[in-house]
Design a protein around this motif. Sequence first.
Motif, PDB file in Angstrom:
ATOM      1  N   VAL A   1       0.834  -1.203   0.000  1.00 17.62           N
ATOM      2  CA  VAL A   1       0.000   0.000   0.000  1.00 17.62           C
ATOM      3  C   VAL A   1       0.866   1.249   0.000  1.00 17.62           C
ATOM      4  CG1 VAL A   1      -1.602   1.360   1.405  1.00 17.62           C
ATOM      5  CG2 VAL A   1      -1.995  -1.083   1.080  1.00 17.62           C
ATOM      6  N   TYR A   2       1.902   1.248   0.833  1.00 18.76           N
ATOM      7  CA  TYR A   2       2.805   2.399   0.921  1.00 18.76           C
ATOM      8  C   TYR A   2       3.510   2.646  -0.414  1.00 18.76           C
ATOM      9  CZ  TYR A   2       7.068   4.954   2.146  1.00 18.76           C
ATOM     10  OH  TYR A   2       8.101   5.854   2.176  1.00 18.76           O
ATOM     11  N   MET A   3       3.993   1.588  -1.034  1.00 19.48           N
ATOM     12  CA  MET A   3       4.699   1.744  -2.315  1.00 19.48           C
ATOM     13  C   MET A   3       3.751   2.222  -3.415  1.00 19.48           C
ATOM     14  SD  MET A   3       7.304  -1.529  -2.159  1.00 19.48           S
ATOM     15  CE  MET A   3       8.100  -1.114  -3.711  1.00 19.48           C
ATOM     16  N   CYS A   4       2.524   1.732  -3.414  1.00 18.46           N
ATOM     17  CA  CYS A   4       1.536   2.186  -4.400  1.00 18.46           C
ATOM     18  C   CYS A   4       1.227   3.666  -4.202  1.00 18.46           C
ATOM     19  CB  CYS A   4       0.264   1.354  -4.306  1.00 18.46           C
ATOM     20  SG  CYS A   4       0.422  -0.301  -5.007  1.00 18.46           S
ATOM     21  N   ASP A   5       1.169   4.107  -2.946  1.00 23.96           N
ATOM     22  CA  ASP A   5       0.929   5.529  -2.685  1.00 23.96           C
ATOM     23  C   ASP A   5       2.041   6.378  -3.303  1.00 23.96           C
ATOM     24  OD1 ASP A   5      -1.411   5.062  -1.358  1.00 23.96           O
ATOM     25  OD2 ASP A   5      -0.531   5.163   0.657  1.00 23.96           O
ATOM     26  N   ILE A   6       3.275   5.927  -3.158  1.00 26.48           N
ATOM     27  CA  ILE A   6       4.402   6.669  -3.726  1.00 26.48           C
ATOM     28  C   ILE A   6       4.356   6.642  -5.249  1.00 26.48           C
ATOM     29  CG2 ILE A   6       6.920   6.670  -4.017  1.00 26.48           C
ATOM     30  CD1 ILE A   6       7.223   5.931  -1.159  1.00 26.48           C
ATOM     31  N   LEU A   7       4.110   5.471  -5.822  1.00 22.20           N
ATOM     32  CA  LEU A   7       4.062   5.349  -7.282  1.00 22.20           C
ATOM     33  C   LEU A   7       2.927   6.183  -7.871  1.00 22.20           C
ATOM     34  CD1 LEU A   7       4.773   1.528  -7.610  1.00 22.20           C
ATOM     35  CD2 LEU A   7       6.329   3.395  -8.197  1.00 22.20           C
ATOM     36  N   ASN A   8       1.765   6.178  -7.223  1.00 28.06           N
ATOM     37  CA  ASN A   8       0.642   6.988  -7.703  1.00 28.06           C
ATOM     38  C   ASN A   8       0.967   8.478  -7.625  1.00 28.06           C
ATOM     39  OD1 ASN A   8      -1.158   4.919  -8.394  1.00 28.06           O
ATOM     40  ND2 ASN A   8      -1.824   4.681  -6.285  1.00 28.06           N
ATOM     41  N   PHE A   9       1.653   8.869  -6.553  1.00 30.33           N
ATOM     42  CA  PHE A   9       2.053  10.270  -6.414  1.00 30.33           C
ATOM     43  C   PHE A   9       3.034  10.652  -7.525  1.00 30.33           C
ATOM     44  CE2 PHE A   9       5.081  13.419  -4.834  1.00 30.33           C
ATOM     45  CZ  PHE A   9       4.234  14.457  -4.492  1.00 30.33           C
ATOM     46  N   GLN A  10       4.005   9.783  -7.779  1.00 33.88           N
ATOM     47  CA  GLN A  10       4.986  10.069  -8.827  1.00 33.88           C
ATOM     48  C   GLN A  10       4.320  10.131 -10.198  1.00 33.88           C
ATOM     49  OE1 GLN A  10       7.844   6.875  -7.956  1.00 33.88           O
ATOM     50  NE2 GLN A  10       9.353   8.452  -7.535  1.00 33.88           N
ATOM     51  N   SER A  11       3.390   9.227 -10.456  1.00 32.06           N
ATOM     52  CA  SER A  11       2.697   9.207 -11.745  1.00 32.06           C
ATOM     53  C   SER A  11       1.906  10.492 -11.952  1.00 32.06           C
ATOM     54  CB  SER A  11       1.773   7.987 -11.817  1.00 32.06           C
ATOM     55  OG  SER A  11       1.164   7.878 -13.078  1.00 32.06           O
ATOM     56  N   LYS A  12       1.209  10.920 -10.908  1.00 30.18           N
ATOM     57  CA  LYS A  12       0.427  12.152 -10.987  1.00 30.18           C
ATOM     58  C   LYS A  12       1.333  13.361 -11.177  1.00 30.18           C
ATOM     59  CE  LYS A  12      -3.028  14.856  -8.464  1.00 30.18           C
ATOM     60  NZ  LYS A  12      -3.862  14.927  -7.236  1.00 30.18           N
ATOM     61  N   GLN A  13       2.459  13.384 -10.433  1.00 28.81           N
ATOM     62  CA  GLN A  13       3.393  14.497 -10.545  1.00 28.81           C
ATOM     63  C   GLN A  13       3.988  14.580 -11.944  1.00 28.81           C
ATOM     64  OE1 GLN A  13       2.496  16.447  -7.872  1.00 28.81           O
ATOM     65  NE2 GLN A  13       4.634  17.028  -7.887  1.00 28.81           N
ATOM     66  N   ALA A  14       4.309  13.414 -12.537  1.00 28.40           N
ATOM     67  CA  ALA A  14       4.862  13.396 -13.889  1.00 28.40           C
ATOM     68  C   ALA A  14       3.861  13.970 -14.884  1.00 28.40           C
ATOM     69  CB  ALA A  14       5.244  11.968 -14.285  1.00 28.40           C
ATOM     70  N   TYR A  15       2.582  13.646 -14.693  1.00 25.51           N
ATOM     71  CA  TYR A  15       1.540  14.186 -15.572  1.00 25.51           C
ATOM     72  C   TYR A  15       1.408  15.698 -15.402  1.00 25.51           C
ATOM     73  CZ  TYR A  15      -3.144  15.375 -17.222  1.00 25.51           C
ATOM     74  OH  TYR A  15      -4.192  15.983 -17.848  1.00 25.51           O
ATOM     75  N   LEU A  16       1.368  16.165 -14.147  1.00 30.04           N
ATOM     76  CA  LEU A  16       1.208  17.590 -13.888  1.00 30.04           C
ATOM     77  C   LEU A  16       2.400  18.398 -14.408  1.00 30.04           C
ATOM     78  CD1 LEU A  16      -0.276  17.518 -10.261  1.00 30.04           C
ATOM     79  CD2 LEU A  16      -1.490  17.896 -12.427  1.00 30.04           C
ATOM     80  N   GLU A  17       3.607  17.843 -14.241  1.00 30.57           N
ATOM     81  CA  GLU A  17       4.795  18.536 -14.739  1.00 30.57           C
ATOM     82  C   GLU A  17       4.800  18.600 -16.262  1.00 30.57           C
ATOM     83  OE1 GLU A  17       8.158  16.584 -13.074  1.00 30.57           O
ATOM     84  OE2 GLU A  17       7.714  17.220 -11.019  1.00 30.57           O
ATOM     85  N   GLY A  18       4.368  17.506 -16.892  1.00 31.71           N
ATOM     86  CA  GLY A  18       4.287  17.499 -18.357  1.00 31.71           C
ATOM     87  C   GLY A  18       3.280  18.504 -18.870  1.00 31.71           C
ATOM     88  N   MET A  19       2.105  18.549 -18.207  1.00 29.65           N
ATOM     89  CA  MET A  19       1.084  19.506 -18.612  1.00 29.65           C
ATOM     90  C   MET A  19       1.540  20.946 -18.372  1.00 29.65           C
ATOM     91  SD  MET A  19      -1.390  17.958 -20.002  1.00 29.65           S
ATOM     92  CE  MET A  19      -2.457  19.396 -20.101  1.00 29.65           C
TER      93      MET A  19
END
Length: 222
Positions: free
Chosen positions: A171-189
């Motif tokens: 669960v903890y690792m998924c939270d980090i991966l989801n955060f990173q995925s979202k951040q990558a999208y926001l930075e790209g946008m």
Amino acid sequence: MPEEEKQPLEEQTPEKKPLTGEAIQQEFINFLKDKGYDTNKVVAADAKELKPTPYKRKKITKISEELNYIVENEIIVYADTTQIVPGHIVYGIKRIESKPYDKFKPVARCVTGIHDNGVNNGQFFLTYKYDFVRNPDFKGYKPNGKTKEKEYKVVAREEEFFSPLTKEQAVYMCDILNFQSKQAYLEGMKKIIKNANKTKRALNKVNKTKKKTFEKTKEKQQ
């Protein structure tokens, strides 16, 4: 010898205590203390195992080394994977294709096989994953028996993965991966919007120049 100096024999010889593992260990701990050793981490043989406090899920707002404290002190992990046997339920991480960015979730796995090989005699574990797919043998619907059940099937695929996870760890690792995925999208946008605004300003500047040139040309013609 004077009478007052005489003592009974039982007072002169101290009574011997029964020799036990606990007594030996206590004597050893006392010896270590006398020699100046740190005995805080020495555990008595009959001490009860302390259960760690369950990890309280926290919202992740940034990725930094500060998160290492959680992994080292709050999350239960499989420190000794040799205790895992076929039939144990462990956790893995599944990537889910999603829009506008991929997401991750913990998935329970049943260990079906263990192989003792790899780097430093490490172990890797076998499990099965299930894919819901279209049935390649499906020939179409018959007029009197239309059903979607025959059009699809489940295929079990054997999957290898190293380092099985506990649920809290997954669960903890998924939270980090989801955060990173979202951040990558926001930075790209953010970059796209920045470039779009830059292009828009450049076009506006060109249009203004063209407009001024057109107005000057029109004035000369008049």
